[in-house]
Design a protein around this motif. Structure first.
Motif, mmCIF file in Angstrom:
data_model
loop_
_atom_site.group_PDB
_atom_site.id
_atom_site.type_symbol
_atom_site.label_atom_id
_atom_site.label_comp_id
_atom_site.label_asym_id
_atom_site.label_seq_id
_atom_site.Cartn_x
_atom_site.Cartn_y
_atom_site.Cartn_z
ATOM 1 N N SER A 110 0.847 -1.199 0.000
ATOM 2 C CA SER A 110 0.000 0.000 0.000
ATOM 3 C C SER A 110 0.875 1.240 0.000
ATOM 4 O O SER A 110 2.064 1.192 0.298
ATOM 5 C CB SER A 110 -0.908 -0.013 1.229
ATOM 6 N N ASP A 111 0.257 2.359 -0.349
ATOM 7 C CA ASP A 111 1.022 3.615 -0.354
ATOM 8 C C ASP A 111 1.540 3.953 1.033
ATOM 9 O O ASP A 111 2.628 4.521 1.184
ATOM 10 C CB ASP A 111 0.129 4.742 -0.883
ATOM 11 N N GLU A 112 0.751 3.634 2.065
ATOM 12 C CA GLU A 112 1.177 3.938 3.446
ATOM 13 C C GLU A 112 2.404 3.104 3.851
ATOM 14 O O GLU A 112 3.327 3.614 4.474
ATOM 15 C CB GLU A 112 0.023 3.658 4.407
ATOM 16 N N ALA A 113 2.419 1.824 3.466
ATOM 17 C CA ALA A 113 3.534 0.960 3.834
ATOM 18 C C ALA A 113 4.816 1.366 3.124
ATOM 19 O O ALA A 113 5.922 1.154 3.639
ATOM 20 C CB ALA A 113 3.203 -0.496 3.515
ATOM 21 N N ALA A 114 4.708 1.935 1.935
ATOM 22 C CA ALA A 114 5.889 2.307 1.154
ATOM 23 C C ALA A 114 6.295 3.760 1.364
ATOM 24 O O ALA A 114 7.194 4.243 0.683
ATOM 25 C CB ALA A 114 5.621 2.055 -0.337
ATOM 26 N N SER A 115 5.674 4.477 2.290
ATOM 27 C CA SER A 115 5.974 5.897 2.483
ATOM 28 C C SER A 115 7.236 6.089 3.311
ATOM 29 O O SER A 115 7.674 5.206 4.046
ATOM 30 C CB SER A 115 4.780 6.582 3.160
ATOM 31 N N TRP A 116 7.792 7.292 3.189
ATOM 32 C CA TRP A 116 8.970 7.647 3.994
ATOM 33 C C TRP A 116 8.615 7.755 5.474
ATOM 34 O O TRP A 116 9.469 7.531 6.339
ATOM 35 C CB TRP A 116 9.550 8.982 3.508
ATOM 36 N N GLU A 117 7.402 8.114 5.769
ATOM 37 C CA GLU A 117 6.995 8.210 7.176
ATOM 38 C C GLU A 117 7.068 6.839 7.865
ATOM 39 O O GLU A 117 7.566 6.716 8.981
ATOM 40 C CB GLU A 117 5.576 8.762 7.252
ATOM 41 N N THR A 118 6.584 5.800 7.162
ATOM 42 C CA THR A 118 6.668 4.451 7.719
ATOM 43 C C THR A 118 8.114 4.016 7.899
ATOM 44 O O THR A 118 8.477 3.402 8.909
ATOM 45 C CB THR A 118 5.930 3.468 6.806
ATOM 46 N N PHE A 119 8.963 4.364 6.937
ATOM 47 C CA PHE A 119 10.382 4.025 7.044
ATOM 48 C C PHE A 119 11.024 4.755 8.227
ATOM 49 O O PHE A 119 11.861 4.185 8.945
ATOM 50 C CB PHE A 119 11.101 4.388 5.740
ATOM 51 N N GLY A 120 10.625 6.008 8.460
ATOM 52 C CA GLY A 120 11.166 6.750 9.607
ATOM 53 C C GLY A 120 10.780 6.116 10.928
ATOM 54 O O GLY A 120 11.596 6.020 11.855
ATOM 55 N N TYR A 121 9.487 5.675 11.015
ATOM 56 C CA TYR A 121 9.069 4.969 12.228
ATOM 57 C C TYR A 121 9.895 3.692 12.441
ATOM 58 O O TYR A 121 10.275 3.347 13.564
ATOM 59 C CB TYR A 121 7.590 4.633 12.149
ATOM 60 N N ALA A 122 10.169 2.979 11.355
ATOM 61 C CA ALA A 122 10.962 1.743 11.448
ATOM 62 C C ALA A 122 12.376 2.045 11.950
ATOM 63 O O ALA A 122 12.935 1.302 12.773
ATOM 64 C CB ALA A 122 11.004 1.041 10.093
ATOM 65 N N VAL A 123 12.948 3.158 11.480
ATOM 66 C CA VAL A 123 14.301 3.532 11.934
ATOM 67 C C VAL A 123 14.289 3.853 13.425
ATOM 68 O O VAL A 123 15.176 3.414 14.183
ATOM 69 C CB VAL A 123 14.827 4.732 11.121
ATOM 70 N N ILE A 124 13.275 4.604 13.865
ATOM 71 C CA ILE A 124 13.211 4.972 15.287
ATOM 72 C C ILE A 124 13.028 3.735 16.160
ATOM 73 O O ILE A 124 13.694 3.572 17.193
ATOM 74 C CB ILE A 124 12.062 5.974 15.512
ATOM 75 N N ILE A 125 12.123 2.846 15.760
ATOM 76 C CA ILE A 125 11.875 1.641 16.557
ATOM 77 C C ILE A 125 13.131 0.759 16.603
ATOM 78 O O ILE A 125 13.510 0.235 17.655
ATOM 79 C CB ILE A 125 10.676 0.872 15.982
#
Length: 392
Positions: free
Chosen positions: A121-136
């Protein structure tokens, strides 16, 4: 500190439960099959998530290998996301932080590869999701590194405590060995002299067939007194073996303040009188300068004289013994004891008594000048420091 088997099973159960929770959250609330994906992906995702949870059971034995397997499964299976977090945490706990950071970065880098195999989905491929993954991921690595640091601190404290306990045991053993050596030296110096005098009196009494009853009685009295003194000395020496926690007055009935003090050079004349009474002629030349001789120095010279007289009475009975004392405060006190060698028979090699003399001199900070045959005489000569005593 490695966990016990029970604690390890609890950790395994917790890791498995967390990974299966990720499978549940990814599979049942909303199916991960998007438009354009075959329905078989749902089963692939389910099997991959369960498999990633089972791989975590090997994280202690092979943390890097198990983490790589889980990261590879996340490329195809969205339900392996919590298993990946647990694998990253285990890496940070069991490996140095550079290794954990590098593999965590690898997991973030291969995450976008999922779009090559499955629709996203567009949400899963967004930079925002990637940023959350980096923080976690960063938070998971930081917590794991903190746990590792705590474990290392505890291990170092345990190792330091064990090392301190070992060193304390070694120091205690060394102290016991030194005390046993001191006791053995005291027993040899004191008892050997007393018993040698008793033996000489008994031997003289056995060979004097024509002795009068008064002479026999006097000799027996000397033997009795010598045996009594030897017993008193033995009790005094063995007193150091008593448990320091016990009450001396209650257990032995002896007040430590009333125990006789250790002999010093001031008691030398009484020692010589006993030797003369046993039949050994002794002459003393006291050339010591005026000045107070410290008790420790005087005790050392007394014990050395006692040992030399014992050896002379044993190996050259009846031969005259000459004792010379010289020295001055601020320098050294010198003691020389000599006697003629026996008329016949080989000279015995130095025994424990002469070794004890060397040890006493070394402990006093002095040096041995002679302790063996010197021309036609057996000579023992030592020097020990004579410090100037401060006036009180």
């Amino acid at each position: 500190m490695p966990p016990t088997a029970f604690v390890a099973r609890l950790y395994d159960a917790g890791a498995l439960a967390v990974a299966l929770l990720g499978v549940y959250l990814a599979q049942w609330p909303e199916r991960p099959v998007l438009a354009g994906e075959a329905p078989a992906w749902w089963w692939i995702d389910l099997v991959g998530g369960v498999l990633s949870a089972l791989v975590l059971l090997a994280r202690r034995r092979a943390p890097v290998g198990s983490a790589l397997v889980v990261f590879a499964l996340t490329v195809l299976c969205t339900s392996a996301w919590l298993a990946g977090a647990v694998a990253t945490f285990s890496l940070a706990v069991r490996r140095p932080w550079p290794t954990a950071v590098a593999l965590a970065a690898l997991s973030l880098a291969i995450g976008p590869l999922q779009g090559l195999f499955r629709a996203q989905s567009d949400e899963a491929a967004s930079w925002e999701t990637f940023g959350y993954a980096v923080i976690i991921t960063a938070a998971v690595v930081a917590v794991g590194a903190a746990v590792r640091a705590r474990h290392e601190l505890l291990d170092s404290l345990v190792e330091r405590a064990e090392r301190a306990e070992t060193e304390a045991a070694l120091r205690a053993e060394a102290a016991r060995t030194a005390e046993r050596t001191r006791i053995a030296r005291e027993m040899h110096d004191v008892l050997a002299h007393r018993l040698s005098m008793v033996s000489l009196h008994a031997g003289a009494l056995a060979h004097r067939r024509s002795a009068s009853p008064e002479e026999i009685r006097d000799a027996l009295e000397v033997i009795r007194a010598g045996a009594r003194d030897a017993l008193v000395d033995l009790r005094a020496i063995l007193g150091v073996l008593r448990d320091p926690d016990t009450d001396d007055e209650a257990d032995a009935g002896v007040d430590p303040a009333q125990r006789p003090p250790q002999p010093t050079l001031a008691d030398l004349e009484r020692l010589l009188d006993g030797v003369r009474a046993a039949g050994t002629p002794v002459t003393l030349r006291d050339e010591l300068a005026e000045g107070a001789l410290p008790d420790e120095c005087g005790r050392t010279l007394y014990r050395i004289t006692q040992e030399a007289l014992t050896n002379a009475a044993r190996h050259a009975p009846g031969r005259p013994v000459e004792i010379v004392l010289r020295g001055a405060p601020g320098g050294e006190a010198e003691l020389e004891v000599s006697n003629p060698l026996p008329a016949a028979g080989p000279v015995r090699p130095p025994g424990n008594g002469l070794l004890g003399i060397t040890e006493r001199v070394d402990l006093a900070g002095g040096h041995v000048l002679a302790r063996g045959p010197d021309h036609d005489r057996f000579r023992v000569a030592v020097r020990v420091p004579w410090p100037v005593m401060e006036p009180r």
